[in-house]
Design a protein around this motif. Structure first.
Motif, short mmCIF file in Angstrom:
data_model
loop_
_atom_site.label_atom_id
_atom_site.label_comp_id
_atom_site.label_asym_id
_atom_site.label_seq_id
_atom_site.Cartn_x
_atom_site.Cartn_y
_atom_site.Cartn_z
N TRP A 39 1.85 -4.26 -2.27
CA TRP A 39 1.83 -4.07 -3.72
C TRP A 39 1.16 -2.74 -4.06
N TYR A 40 1.73 -2.01 -5.02
CA TYR A 40 1.02 -0.90 -5.67
C TYR A 40 0.49 -1.51 -6.96
N GLY A 41 -0.79 -1.82 -7.03
CA GLY A 41 -1.32 -2.53 -8.20
C GLY A 41 -0.62 -3.88 -8.31
N GLN A 44 5.15 -5.13 -6.72
CA GLN A 44 5.41 -5.36 -5.30
C GLN A 44 6.50 -4.40 -4.81
N ALA A 45 6.23 -3.70 -3.70
CA ALA A 45 7.19 -2.71 -3.17
C ALA A 45 7.83 -3.17 -1.86
N LEU A 46 7.16 -4.07 -1.12
CA LEU A 46 7.77 -4.61 0.11
C LEU A 46 7.63 -6.13 0.09
N GLY A 63 18.68 3.22 3.12
CA GLY A 63 18.67 2.42 1.89
C GLY A 63 18.58 3.33 0.69
N PRO A 64 18.92 2.82 -0.50
CA PRO A 64 18.92 3.66 -1.70
C PRO A 64 17.51 4.09 -2.11
N SER A 65 17.45 5.05 -3.00
CA SER A 65 16.19 5.59 -3.48
C SER A 65 15.30 4.47 -4.05
N GLY A 66 14.02 4.51 -3.71
CA GLY A 66 13.07 3.56 -4.29
C GLY A 66 13.07 2.18 -3.65
N CYS A 67 13.77 2.03 -2.50
CA CYS A 67 13.86 0.68 -1.91
C CYS A 67 12.70 0.37 -0.99
N GLY A 68 11.79 1.34 -0.76
CA GLY A 68 10.59 1.06 0.03
C GLY A 68 10.58 1.66 1.43
N LYS A 69 11.53 2.55 1.70
CA LYS A 69 11.61 3.13 3.07
C LYS A 69 10.34 3.89 3.43
N SER A 70 9.93 4.82 2.54
CA SER A 70 8.74 5.63 2.84
C SER A 70 7.49 4.77 2.86
N THR A 71 7.44 3.81 1.94
CA THR A 71 6.28 2.92 1.90
C THR A 71 6.13 2.19 3.23
N TYR A 72 7.27 1.67 3.72
CA TYR A 72 7.25 0.95 5.00
C TYR A 72 6.75 1.88 6.11
N MET A 82 -4.07 5.34 1.60
CA MET A 82 -4.70 6.45 0.87
C MET A 82 -4.48 6.28 -0.64
N VAL A 83 -3.47 5.48 -1.01
CA VAL A 83 -3.29 5.15 -2.43
C VAL A 83 -4.23 3.97 -2.70
N PRO A 84 -5.26 4.18 -3.55
CA PRO A 84 -6.32 3.16 -3.66
C PRO A 84 -5.85 1.81 -4.17
N ASP A 198 9.73 11.22 7.93
CA ASP A 198 10.18 10.82 6.59
C ASP A 198 11.17 11.87 6.07
N GLU A 199 12.43 11.57 6.21
CA GLU A 199 13.51 12.49 5.80
C GLU A 199 13.24 13.93 6.28
N PRO A 200 13.10 14.12 7.59
CA PRO A 200 12.63 15.42 8.09
C PRO A 200 13.63 16.56 7.91
N THR A 229 15.96 8.13 6.56
CA THR A 229 16.97 9.11 6.15
C THR A 229 17.85 8.57 5.04
N HIS A 230 18.21 9.48 4.14
CA HIS A 230 19.16 9.15 3.08
C HIS A 230 20.59 9.26 3.60
N ASN A 231 20.68 9.94 4.75
CA ASN A 231 21.98 10.36 5.23
C ASN A 231 22.49 9.37 6.28
N1 LIG Z 1 1.83 6.01 -4.94
C1 LIG Z 1 2.55 5.09 -5.57
N2 LIG Z 1 2.05 4.44 -6.64
C2 LIG Z 1 2.77 3.48 -7.28
N3 LIG Z 1 4.02 3.12 -6.93
C3 LIG Z 1 4.57 3.75 -5.88
C4 LIG Z 1 3.89 4.76 -5.15
N4 LIG Z 1 4.70 5.20 -4.15
C5 LIG Z 1 5.85 4.49 -4.26
N5 LIG Z 1 5.79 3.63 -5.29
C6 LIG Z 1 6.85 2.69 -5.72
O1 LIG Z 1 7.21 1.86 -4.63
C7 LIG Z 1 8.63 1.67 -4.58
C8 LIG Z 1 9.16 2.14 -3.24
O2 LIG Z 1 9.03 3.55 -3.15
P1 LIG Z 1 9.31 4.36 -1.81
O3 LIG Z 1 8.91 5.78 -2.04
O4 LIG Z 1 8.70 3.66 -0.66
O5 LIG Z 1 10.90 4.24 -1.71
P2 LIG Z 1 11.95 5.08 -0.86
O6 LIG Z 1 12.99 4.11 -0.44
O7 LIG Z 1 11.25 5.83 0.22
O8 LIG Z 1 12.54 6.08 -1.95
P3 LIG Z 1 13.14 7.56 -1.79
O9 LIG Z 1 14.36 7.42 -0.93
O10 LIG Z 1 13.50 7.95 -3.20
O11 LIG Z 1 12.09 8.42 -1.18
C9 LIG Z 1 9.18 2.43 -5.77
O12 LIG Z 1 9.35 1.55 -6.83
C10 LIG Z 1 8.10 3.45 -6.10
O13 LIG Z 1 8.10 3.76 -7.47
#
Ligand SMILES: Nc1ncnc2c1ncn2[C@@H]1O[C@H](COP(=O)(O)OP(=O)(O)OP(=O)(O)O)[C@@H](O)[C@H]1O
Length: 277
Positions: A39-41, A44-46, A63-72, A82-84, A198-200, A229-231
């Motif tokens: 969760w970010y606050g 829920q992101a994953l 996966g599409p933008s915002g689906c949680g790839k980078s978070t994972y 590092m995100v408090p 991360d999308e290098p 990767t987006h690709n």
């Molecule tokens: N630092 C943050 N603070 C709050 N919410 C965040 C933060 N980073 C990501 N999120 C949220 O978490 C969800 C997943 O984001 P994430 O960046 O992991 O997705 P992604 O699949 O990597 O997207 P992209 O392909 O656009 O990079 C999104 O809803 C995003 O807004």
């Protein structure tokens, strides 16, 4: 179809099945992720992500933008903390050890699990000092030893020949593609086991992209690589296994050939055939 062609196809399929079975049986995992929630606050992101990441393979996350790839990805070396406002639940084992256990030192984890980011981010220092930075922090001071590490890392990142005569020049003077390989060399210099990417290549031109893709193939002999990767073509070209994420869920995880040719989940099929995303 003639009998000969049918028989050849049957044999090919049998070989593929045997190879796949062999791959599964001999595969070790670097990460075992179970029921991971994040969760970010309050957001829920994953959601309940469970997937094991194999050793010495390339694992792609699509996966599409915002689906949680980078978070994972950033959860695997606990950089996401590092995100408090981040909270997590579930389990991630790195080589059998629980990384969320309070006793696990995050510095040790990040030494073993290096990261390369979307935009090349060299330090405003010489090429040499960029690579020597990590080893120096780890206490290596002797010039001869650092020279060896710098050369080995730059060779490992397939950029030694391009920069060996200009090691004292500022890394900012290199092209974007060269800077990204410097960042990969910088990650290699601390001798990690895993490299998170991360999308290098998203900020690179096609020729630099091809170089980084070739490099990833080379690196998997010695490292386990997880690449966001987006690709989709890139995932299909360079990865052994692919995971498809959607809305914070890991929808499907399979051998890359299988995922693209025979997706099991309708959502994966819709995404890879371009119906959304
Ligand atoms: N630092 C943050 N603070 C709050 N919410 C965040 C933060 N980073 C990501 N999120 C949220 O978490 C969800 C997943 O984001 P994430 O960046 O992991 O997705 P992604 O699949 O990597 O997207 P992209 O392909 O656009 O990079 C999104 O809803 C995003 O807004």
């Amino acid at each position: 179809m003639t009998t000969i062609v049918k028989e050849r196809n049957r044999q090919k399929q049998e070989n593929r099945n045997l190879q796949k079975r062999g791959l599964d049986e001999t595969m070790n995992n670097v990460f075992e992720v179970k029921d991971l929630n994040l969760w970010y606050g309050n957001d829920q992101a994953l959601y309940e992500v469970s997937m094991d990441v194999p050793e010495n393979k390339v694992t792609a996350i699509i996966g599409p933008s915002g689906c949680g790839k980078s978070t994972y990805l950033k959860t695997l070396n606990r950089m996401v903390e590092m995100v408090p406002i981040v909270k997590t639940s579930g389990s991630i084992k790195y080589k059998g050890q629980e990384i969320f256990n309070g006793k696990y030192r995050v510095e040790d984890l990040r030494t073993k699990v290096g990261m390369v980011f979307q935009k090349p981010n060299p330090f405003p220092k010489s090429i040499y000092d960029n690579i020597a930075y990590g080893p120096r922090i780890h206490g290596i001071k002797k010039k001869a030893e650092l020279d060896k590490i710098v050369e080995k890392s730059l060779r490992g990142a397939a950029i030694w020949d391009e920069v060996k005569d200009r090691l004292n020049e500022n890394a900012f003077g290199l092209s974007g593609g060269q800077q990204q390989r410097i960042c990969i060399a910088r990650a290699l210099a601390i001798e990690p086991d895993v490299i998170l990417m991360d999308e290098p290549t998203s900020a690179l031109d096609p020729i630099s992209t091809a170089k980084v893709e070739d490099l990833v193939q080379e690196l998997k002999k010695n490292y386990s690589i997880i690449i966001v990767t987006h690709n989709m073509q890139q995932a299909a070209r360079i990865s052994d296994k692919t995971a498809f994420f959607l809305n914070g869920e890991m929808v499907e995880f399979a051998e890359t050939d299988d995922l693209f040719s025979n997706p099991k989940d309708k959502r994966t099929e819709d995404y890879i055939t371009g119906r959304f995303g």
